[in-house]
Design a protein around this motif. Structure first.
Motif, short mmCIF file in Angstrom:
data_model
loop_
_atom_site.label_atom_id
_atom_site.label_comp_id
_atom_site.label_asym_id
_atom_site.label_seq_id
_atom_site.Cartn_x
_atom_site.Cartn_y
_atom_site.Cartn_z
N GLY A 172 20.94 -6.75 49.88
CA GLY A 172 19.96 -6.29 48.90
C GLY A 172 19.02 -5.26 49.49
N LEU B 41 17.03 -3.16 47.08
CA LEU B 41 16.25 -3.87 46.07
C LEU B 41 14.81 -4.03 46.55
CD1 LEU B 41 18.72 -6.71 45.00
CD2 LEU B 41 18.23 -4.58 43.79
N ARG B 42 13.89 -3.79 45.64
CA ARG B 42 12.48 -3.96 45.95
C ARG B 42 11.89 -5.00 45.01
NH1 ARG B 42 9.97 0.51 48.34
NH2 ARG B 42 8.15 -0.86 48.45
N THR C 11 23.29 -2.21 40.57
CA THR C 11 22.48 -3.42 40.46
C THR C 11 22.56 -3.95 39.04
OG1 THR C 11 20.96 -2.69 42.19
CG2 THR C 11 20.17 -4.40 40.67
N ARG D 180 25.76 -5.34 42.89
CA ARG D 180 24.63 -6.04 43.49
C ARG D 180 23.97 -6.86 42.37
NH1 ARG D 180 22.31 -1.97 44.74
NH2 ARG D 180 22.91 -1.69 46.92
N VAL E 75 21.57 -9.80 40.54
CA VAL E 75 20.30 -10.53 40.59
C VAL E 75 20.26 -11.43 39.36
CG1 VAL E 75 17.78 -10.37 40.60
CG2 VAL E 75 19.15 -8.58 41.72
N PHE F 160 14.64 -0.58 38.11
CA PHE F 160 15.12 -1.57 39.07
C PHE F 160 16.64 -1.72 39.01
CE2 PHE F 160 16.38 -5.99 39.95
CZ PHE F 160 15.82 -6.19 41.20
N ALA F 161 17.23 -1.70 37.81
CA ALA F 161 18.62 -2.08 37.64
C ALA F 161 19.43 -1.01 36.92
CB ALA F 161 18.71 -3.40 36.86
#
Length: 304
Positions: free
Chosen positions: A3, A6-7, A84, A107, A109, A144-145
């Motif tokens: 990841g 990823l933040r 993501t 990736r 989440v 983010f995604a």
């Protein structure tokens, strides 16, 4: 999957950013399997989670069909590795497993409103970041995604307009949202109340709400088209039964849920054949009604 890109924001003001190292989150030197951002009391009960797990266990033919549609949409619109994909409302983790199998390069989440739900997830091929948050107040950063999928989530959120806006914000330009919700506002009954649904939807206004938030609507259809006449009759009878029974004589609300899920589950192989037939019909025609609404939207490359 790593990841590295990823933040995640700090869990408290002035705190360090959590770091996902492929096995878990490292937060201020301590390890955790899940990030917990503040949420209010949901009112969701373990009884309801256990009921879903006992009666469907991810093998209900409509659940399988909805997951298949979601995975296919992401394959078509978020192809390639190093993308993501955020699932909101992970339930027992069945869709996450399907996504891992569909594209090991994604990736992933997982997120949910209830922490207990996240702790129950097991059987994944590899650990993935799990995050507790309220979608209407999503803490994740902008862009983010590449993909957001939320199956049967929006109906649980009172201000679903805020949730739609958050989906738009956390998607990267060109990112895709795959959404599913229960159809038919006129069929709202004890089943929906027991499962803490604020509403059922019509597909056209649902698509319009996503367009108003800035999305381009790519696909829209219904799931359970061939079953809808029987479903409609059952739901209408349920509404009439609720009105006619005195409060003391009415069965517990959970009994309606058991009966509804149990009856449909017993269709078994026949139900799976119906879903396969719907998949075939969907290639040639728009399915104008059904048990669930299915929507695929894209955030424009340039928005605002």
């Amino acid at each position: 999957m790593s990841g590295d890109s990823l933040r995640f924001p700090p869990l408290r003001e002035g705190g360090a950013e959590p770091v996902w190292d492929g096995e878990g989150f490292v937060i201020d030197g301590a390890r955790s399997g899940c990030l917990r951002y503040p949420v209010g009391e949901s009112g969701w009960r373990d009884e309801l989670t256990n009921l879903h797990k006992e009666l469907s266990d991810g093998r209900h033919f409509i659940d399988i069909a909805s997951r298949r549609l979601a995975v296919d949409a992401l394959r078509r619109h978020c192809s390639g590795a190093d993308r993501t994909i955020l699932e909101i409302g992970v339930s027992e983790g069945h869709l996450l497993k399907d996504l891992q199998a569909a594209n090991p390069g994604w990736r992933l989440v997982g997120a949910d409103y209830t922490f207990d739900t996240l702790t129950r997830i097991s059987g994944l091929r590899a650990p993935i970041p799990l995050v507790q948050f309220d979608l209407a107040k999503c803490p994740l950063p902008d862009a983010f995604a590449d993909g957001v999928v939320a199956l049967n989530v929006l109906e649980h959120i009172e201000r679903d307009d805020l949730a739609v806006a958050q989906c738009f914000r956390i998607l990267k330009p060109g990112g895709v949202a795959v959404i599913e919700v229960p159809a038919g506002p006129e069929l709202y009954d004890d089943y929906d109340r027991e499962l803490m649904h604020f509403r059922r939807y019509r597909l056209k206004p649902l698509a319009a709400s996503f367009a108003a938030a800035g999305f381009d609507v790519l696909e829209r259809t219904h799931i359970g088209f061939l079953l809808y006449p029987a479903f409609y009759a059952y739901k209408r009878a349920s509404r009439l039964r609720t009105k006619s029974n005195a409060p003391k004589a009415a069965p517990p609300e959970s009994a309606h849920v058991v009966q509804a899920i149990g009856l449909s589950s017993r269709l078994g192989a026949f139900g799976r054949e119906l879903m396969a037939t719907e998949d075939f019909l969907r290639r040639f025609a728009y399915l104008p009604f059904g048990i669930r609404c299915h929507l695929v939207c894209r955030k424009p490359l340039r928005s605002g």
